[in-house]
Scaffold this motif. Sequence first.
Motif, PDB file in Angstrom:
ATOM      1  N   LEU A  77       0.761  -1.340  -0.142  1.00  0.00           N
ATOM      2  CA  LEU A  77       0.014   0.030   0.066  1.00  0.00           C
ATOM      3  C   LEU A  77       0.958   1.259  -0.081  1.00  0.00           C
ATOM      4  N   ALA A  78       1.771   1.334   0.795  1.00  0.00           N
ATOM      5  CA  ALA A  78       2.885   2.549   0.706  1.00  0.00           C
ATOM      6  C   ALA A  78       3.575   2.643  -0.528  1.00  0.00           C
ATOM      7  N   ALA A  79       4.156   1.381  -1.371  1.00  0.00           N
ATOM      8  CA  ALA A  79       4.578   1.507  -2.602  1.00  0.00           C
ATOM      9  C   ALA A  79       3.695   2.130  -3.678  1.00  0.00           C
ATOM     10  N   VAL A 137       0.036  12.809 -10.237  1.00  0.00           N
ATOM     11  CA  VAL A 137       0.282  11.978  -9.058  1.00  0.00           C
ATOM     12  C   VAL A 137      -0.563  12.373  -7.965  1.00  0.00           C
ATOM     13  N   PHE A 138      -0.676  13.615  -7.715  1.00  0.00           N
ATOM     14  CA  PHE A 138      -1.617  13.997  -6.480  1.00  0.00           C
ATOM     15  C   PHE A 138      -2.940  13.718  -6.834  1.00  0.00           C
ATOM     16  N   VAL A 139      -3.318  13.609  -8.106  1.00  0.00           N
ATOM     17  CA  VAL A 139      -5.014  13.347  -8.341  1.00  0.00           C
ATOM     18  C   VAL A 139      -4.756  11.896  -8.147  1.00  0.00           C
ATOM     19  N   ALA A 184      -7.474  10.016  -5.583  1.00  0.00           N
ATOM     20  CA  ALA A 184      -8.417   8.786  -6.068  1.00  0.00           C
ATOM     21  C   ALA A 184      -8.293   7.729  -5.514  1.00  0.00           C
ATOM     22  N   LEU A 185      -7.188   7.297  -5.301  1.00  0.00           N
ATOM     23  CA  LEU A 185      -6.857   6.078  -4.627  1.00  0.00           C
ATOM     24  C   LEU A 185      -7.183   6.075  -3.188  1.00  0.00           C
ATOM     25  N   ALA A 186      -6.907   7.178  -2.313  1.00  0.00           N
ATOM     26  CA  ALA A 186      -7.406   7.373  -1.252  1.00  0.00           C
ATOM     27  C   ALA A 186      -8.881   7.380  -1.007  1.00  0.00           C
ATOM     28  N   LEU A 201     -10.931   5.820  -3.084  1.00  0.00           N
ATOM     29  CA  LEU A 201     -11.543   4.305  -3.473  1.00  0.00           C
ATOM     30  C   LEU A 201     -11.318   3.615  -2.324  1.00  0.00           C
ATOM     31  N   THR A 202     -10.020   3.685  -1.672  1.00  0.00           N
ATOM     32  CA  THR A 202      -9.659   2.608  -0.414  1.00  0.00           C
ATOM     33  C   THR A 202     -10.503   2.921   0.823  1.00  0.00           C
ATOM     34  N   THR A 203     -11.014   4.199   0.802  1.00  0.00           N
ATOM     35  CA  THR A 203     -11.814   4.598   1.938  1.00  0.00           C
ATOM     36  C   THR A 203     -13.264   4.213   2.117  1.00  0.00           C
ATOM     37  N   PHE A 204     -13.787   4.229   0.703  1.00  0.00           N
ATOM     38  CA  PHE A 204     -15.277   3.957   0.609  1.00  0.00           C
ATOM     39  C   PHE A 204     -15.333   2.616   0.043  1.00  0.00           C
TER      40      PHE A 204
END
Length: 127
Positions: free
Chosen positions: A15-17, A114-116, A120-122, A124-127
Amino acid sequence: ARGGPQVDWLQFAILAALFVAPAAWWWYIIVPTRRREIAASKKRGEIKEYLEDLSEAPKGERKAEKWMYDRYLREAKLADGPRPEGLPEAVLAFEDGLQEALPGGGFWSFDNPVFVYLIALAGLTTF
């Protein structure tokens, strides 16, 4: 069994990678490469040709472009005379210090893919 949450370090590393790798690629590969390409193009490439073409346009034509690219025309010594109206020195000072004023040198802005991606990843993983 022990109480409390169990941490799977392999999952954490993966996940960190997913967050670190795109940011590092952007910051250390893409940004410096594009800056070099743009600098070279401003000296002897498509951007220089565009600026020369713009500076050779008759005085009454392409006013918006000339106003927008006034700074680059002056840097290339393709424009002289007074600055166009509506382009105060405060705007130039703001442009010069914009990247230094933003946290992370502008990394944390929505024009950075990269920020976007990370947002988006955050999401998707939150919800």
